[in-house]
Write a protein that holds these residues in place. Structure first.
Motif, PDB file in Angstrom:
ATOM      1  N   ASN A   1       0.829  -1.198   0.000  1.00 35.25           N
ATOM      2  CA  ASN A   1       0.000   0.000   0.000  1.00 35.25           C
ATOM      3  C   ASN A   1       0.868   1.255   0.000  1.00 35.25           C
ATOM      4  O   ASN A   1       0.713   2.133   0.852  1.00 35.25           O
ATOM      5  CB  ASN A   1      -0.918   0.000   1.224  1.00 35.25           C
ATOM      6  CG  ASN A   1      -1.831  -1.192   1.251  1.00 35.25           C
ATOM      7  OD1 ASN A   1      -2.671  -1.340   0.381  1.00 35.25           O
ATOM      8  ND2 ASN A   1      -1.654  -2.052   2.231  1.00 35.25           N
ATOM      9  N   VAL A   2       1.781   1.352  -0.946  1.00 35.28           N
ATOM     10  CA  VAL A   2       2.738   2.457  -0.988  1.00 35.28           C
ATOM     11  C   VAL A   2       2.027   3.800  -1.129  1.00 35.28           C
ATOM     12  O   VAL A   2       2.372   4.767  -0.450  1.00 35.28           O
ATOM     13  CB  VAL A   2       3.747   2.242  -2.147  1.00 35.28           C
ATOM     14  CG1 VAL A   2       4.623   3.442  -2.337  1.00 35.28           C
ATOM     15  CG2 VAL A   2       4.582   1.018  -1.894  1.00 35.28           C
ATOM     16  N   ILE A   3       1.033   3.876  -1.979  1.00 37.37           N
ATOM     17  CA  ILE A   3       0.350   5.153  -2.217  1.00 37.37           C
ATOM     18  C   ILE A   3      -0.394   5.596  -0.965  1.00 37.37           C
ATOM     19  O   ILE A   3      -0.320   6.759  -0.559  1.00 37.37           O
ATOM     20  CB  ILE A   3      -0.595   5.018  -3.426  1.00 37.37           C
ATOM     21  CG1 ILE A   3       0.227   4.708  -4.674  1.00 37.37           C
ATOM     22  CG2 ILE A   3      -1.413   6.276  -3.620  1.00 37.37           C
ATOM     23  CD1 ILE A   3      -0.581   4.286  -5.860  1.00 37.37           C
ATOM     24  N   LEU A   4      -1.088   4.664  -0.333  1.00 34.87           N
ATOM     25  CA  LEU A   4      -1.842   4.981   0.878  1.00 34.87           C
ATOM     26  C   LEU A   4      -0.915   5.445   1.998  1.00 34.87           C
ATOM     27  O   LEU A   4      -1.163   6.453   2.660  1.00 34.87           O
ATOM     28  CB  LEU A   4      -2.644   3.766   1.329  1.00 34.87           C
ATOM     29  CG  LEU A   4      -3.531   3.952   2.543  1.00 34.87           C
ATOM     30  CD1 LEU A   4      -4.758   4.756   2.169  1.00 34.87           C
ATOM     31  CD2 LEU A   4      -3.945   2.607   3.107  1.00 34.87           C
ATOM     32  N   THR A   5       0.185   4.719   2.210  1.00 40.01           N
ATOM     33  CA  THR A   5       1.108   5.094   3.281  1.00 40.01           C
ATOM     34  C   THR A   5       1.851   6.392   2.948  1.00 40.01           C
ATOM     35  O   THR A   5       2.165   7.166   3.853  1.00 40.01           O
ATOM     36  CB  THR A   5       2.119   3.970   3.559  1.00 40.01           C
ATOM     37  OG1 THR A   5       2.751   3.592   2.341  1.00 40.01           O
ATOM     38  CG2 THR A   5       1.435   2.770   4.169  1.00 40.01           C
ATOM     39  N   GLY A   6       2.112   6.640   1.679  1.00 37.32           N
ATOM     40  CA  GLY A   6       2.721   7.920   1.301  1.00 37.32           C
ATOM     41  C   GLY A   6       1.791   9.079   1.583  1.00 37.32           C
ATOM     42  O   GLY A   6       2.211  10.128   2.097  1.00 37.32           O
ATOM     43  N   GLY A   7       0.513   8.924   1.248  1.00 42.91           N
ATOM     44  CA  GLY A   7      -0.474   9.954   1.570  1.00 42.91           C
ATOM     45  C   GLY A   7      -0.607  10.154   3.066  1.00 42.91           C
ATOM     46  O   GLY A   7      -0.742  11.278   3.554  1.00 42.91           O
ATOM     47  N   PHE A   8      -0.549   9.043   3.822  1.00 42.85           N
ATOM     48  CA  PHE A   8      -0.636   9.140   5.280  1.00 42.85           C
ATOM     49  C   PHE A   8       0.551   9.911   5.840  1.00 42.85           C
ATOM     50  O   PHE A   8       0.391  10.774   6.700  1.00 42.85           O
ATOM     51  CB  PHE A   8      -0.692   7.741   5.901  1.00 42.85           C
ATOM     52  CG  PHE A   8      -0.794   7.754   7.401  1.00 42.85           C
ATOM     53  CD1 PHE A   8      -2.026   7.860   8.014  1.00 42.85           C
ATOM     54  CD2 PHE A   8       0.335   7.672   8.191  1.00 42.85           C
ATOM     55  CE1 PHE A   8      -2.130   7.877   9.385  1.00 42.85           C
ATOM     56  CE2 PHE A   8       0.255   7.695   9.564  1.00 42.85           C
ATOM     57  CZ  PHE A   8      -0.991   7.791  10.172  1.00 42.85           C
ATOM     58  N   ALA A   9       1.749   9.607   5.350  1.00 44.86           N
ATOM     59  CA  ALA A   9       2.956  10.288   5.847  1.00 44.86           C
ATOM     60  C   ALA A   9       2.889  11.785   5.559  1.00 44.86           C
ATOM     61  O   ALA A   9       3.191  12.618   6.418  1.00 44.86           O
ATOM     62  CB  ALA A   9       4.201   9.674   5.228  1.00 44.86           C
ATOM     63  N   GLY A  10       2.478  12.149   4.337  1.00 43.63           N
ATOM     64  CA  GLY A  10       2.354  13.567   4.006  1.00 43.63           C
ATOM     65  C   GLY A  10       1.300  14.260   4.852  1.00 43.63           C
ATOM     66  O   GLY A  10       1.498  15.370   5.363  1.00 43.63           O
ATOM     67  N   GLY A  11       0.154  13.605   5.019  1.00 47.39           N
ATOM     68  CA  GLY A  11      -0.905  14.177   5.849  1.00 47.39           C
ATOM     69  C   GLY A  11      -0.490  14.302   7.299  1.00 47.39           C
ATOM     70  O   GLY A  11      -0.822  15.258   7.992  1.00 47.39           O
ATOM     71  N   PHE A  12       0.284  13.307   7.795  1.00 42.81           N
ATOM     72  CA  PHE A  12       0.764  13.351   9.175  1.00 42.81           C
ATOM     73  C   PHE A  12       1.667  14.553   9.389  1.00 42.81           C
ATOM     74  O   PHE A  12       1.538  15.282  10.385  1.00 42.81           O
ATOM     75  CB  PHE A  12       1.510  12.058   9.498  1.00 42.81           C
ATOM     76  CG  PHE A  12       1.977  11.959  10.928  1.00 42.81           C
ATOM     77  CD1 PHE A  12       1.091  11.575  11.921  1.00 42.81           C
ATOM     78  CD2 PHE A  12       3.278  12.239  11.258  1.00 42.81           C
ATOM     79  CE1 PHE A  12       1.519  11.488  13.234  1.00 42.81           C
ATOM     80  CE2 PHE A  12       3.725  12.158  12.556  1.00 42.81           C
ATOM     81  CZ  PHE A  12       2.836  11.769  13.565  1.00 42.81           C
ATOM     82  N   LEU A  13       2.583  14.803   8.464  1.00 42.48           N
ATOM     83  CA  LEU A  13       3.481  15.948   8.596  1.00 42.48           C
ATOM     84  C   LEU A  13       2.710  17.265   8.528  1.00 42.48           C
ATOM     85  O   LEU A  13       3.004  18.198   9.277  1.00 42.48           O
ATOM     86  CB  LEU A  13       4.557  15.901   7.509  1.00 42.48           C
ATOM     87  CG  LEU A  13       5.568  14.742   7.645  1.00 42.48           C
ATOM     88  CD1 LEU A  13       6.507  14.716   6.439  1.00 42.48           C
ATOM     89  CD2 LEU A  13       6.343  14.866   8.932  1.00 42.48           C
ATOM     90  N   LEU A  14       1.703  17.335   7.630  1.00 42.12           N
ATOM     91  CA  LEU A  14       0.871  18.544   7.573  1.00 42.12           C
ATOM     92  C   LEU A  14       0.101  18.732   8.871  1.00 42.12           C
ATOM     93  O   LEU A  14      -0.049  19.865   9.358  1.00 42.12           O
ATOM     94  CB  LEU A  14      -0.088  18.470   6.388  1.00 42.12           C
ATOM     95  CG  LEU A  14       0.516  18.695   5.011  1.00 42.12           C
ATOM     96  CD1 LEU A  14      -0.536  18.440   3.939  1.00 42.12           C
ATOM     97  CD2 LEU A  14       1.060  20.102   4.896  1.00 42.12           C
ATOM     98  N   GLY A  15      -0.439  17.649   9.422  1.00 40.58           N
ATOM     99  CA  GLY A  15      -1.181  17.737  10.683  1.00 40.58           C
ATOM    100  C   GLY A  15      -0.312  18.159  11.840  1.00 40.58           C
ATOM    101  O   GLY A  15      -0.742  18.907  12.718  1.00 40.58           O
ATOM    102  N   MET A  16       0.933  17.700  11.857  1.00 38.41           N
ATOM    103  CA  MET A  16       1.860  18.099  12.926  1.00 38.41           C
ATOM    104  C   MET A  16       2.223  19.573  12.821  1.00 38.41           C
ATOM    105  O   MET A  16       2.446  20.237  13.826  1.00 38.41           O
ATOM    106  CB  MET A  16       3.134  17.245  12.880  1.00 38.41           C
ATOM    107  CG  MET A  16       2.957  15.818  13.322  1.00 38.41           C
ATOM    108  SD  MET A  16       2.644  15.666  15.061  1.00 38.41           S
ATOM    109  CE  MET A  16       4.251  15.984  15.739  1.00 38.41           C
ATOM    110  N   SER A  17       2.277  20.082  11.594  1.00 38.24           N
ATOM    111  CA  SER A  17       2.703  21.478  11.420  1.00 38.24           C
ATOM    112  C   SER A  17       1.533  22.453  11.576  1.00 38.24           C
ATOM    113  O   SER A  17       1.750  23.646  11.759  1.00 38.24           O
ATOM    114  CB  SER A  17       3.345  21.666  10.052  1.00 38.24           C
ATOM    115  OG  SER A  17       2.379  21.481   9.038  1.00 38.24           O
ATOM    116  N   SER A  18       0.294  21.983  11.515  1.00 35.35           N
ATOM    117  CA  SER A  18      -0.833  22.928  11.608  1.00 35.35           C
ATOM    118  C   SER A  18      -1.272  23.168  13.028  1.00 35.35           C
ATOM    119  O   SER A  18      -0.931  22.536  13.948  1.00 35.35           O
ATOM    120  CB  SER A  18      -2.010  22.403  10.799  1.00 35.35           C
ATOM    121  OG  SER A  18      -2.475  21.169  11.281  1.00 35.35           O
TER     122      SER A  18
END
Length: 189
Positions: free
Chosen positions: A172-189
């Protein structure tokens, strides 16, 4: 007359049910005889042979998500297109990162505030800290950490869980990549 007819129908139903039971029992006996003849003749027939499935072994070999969600819960790459996977991963990652950020701030505030209150209580004389005992305990803890980290062998359970996570990420590379990007955005907001 009505009672007699009802009694006759009950007797017929009982006899019909007993006849069905007798037929089923005869089928079972016939099957057992055929099975015994097949075994005596040098093995079972193809339609009589059964494969024994050890359920404990079968479940050990299944991934954790199949145990939890059932048979139709394969990788998301099999179910959703790329855009859907990115959106699902990004939204869940952002929510997780945002929650981690808030909980992290709260935990840091609690630990720092508690340490601050202990220092104030120590300086005002409400409590006395035996710093030599603290240093001894810290040195013992360091020795234990060195001892446990020198072996650095993972237990088989931990190794199998790590392998499952790596397999999931690869599928699930695409799903986990989206999760990682969203996680970093969530941490920064």
């Amino acid at each position: 007359m009505g009672e007699e007819e009802e009694l006759v129908s009950r007797v017929q139903l009982r006899s019909c049910a007993s006849l069905i039971r007798q037929q089923q029992e005869a089928k079972r006996r016939r099957w057992a005889r055929q099975r015994a003849r097949g075994m005596a003749a040098g093995g079972a027939k193809k339609e009589d042979s059964c494969e024994v499935l050890d359920l404990a072994e079968y479940t050990k070999n299944q991934p954790w998500w199949r145990k939890l969600f059932g048979r139709g819960s394969g990788s998301s790459a099999e179910k959703y297109n790329v855009a859907t996977q990115l959106v699902i991963g990004g939204v869940t990652g952002w929510c997780t990162g945002f929650i981690f950020q808030k909980v992290g701030k709260l935990a840091a505030t609690a630990v720092g505030g508690g340490f601050f209150l202990l220092q104030i209580a120590n300086h005002t004389g409400y409590i006395k800290v035996d710093w030599k005992l603290v240093e001894q305990d810290v040195s013992k803890a360091k020795e234990q950490l060195k001892y446990h980290s020198s072996g650095s062998k993972l237990s088989p359970e931990v190794k199998s869980r790590v392998d499952e996570v790596i397999t999931f990420v690869k599928k699930n590379v695409i799903l986990t990549g989206g999760f990682a990007g969203g996680f970093l955005l969530g941490m920064s907001s």
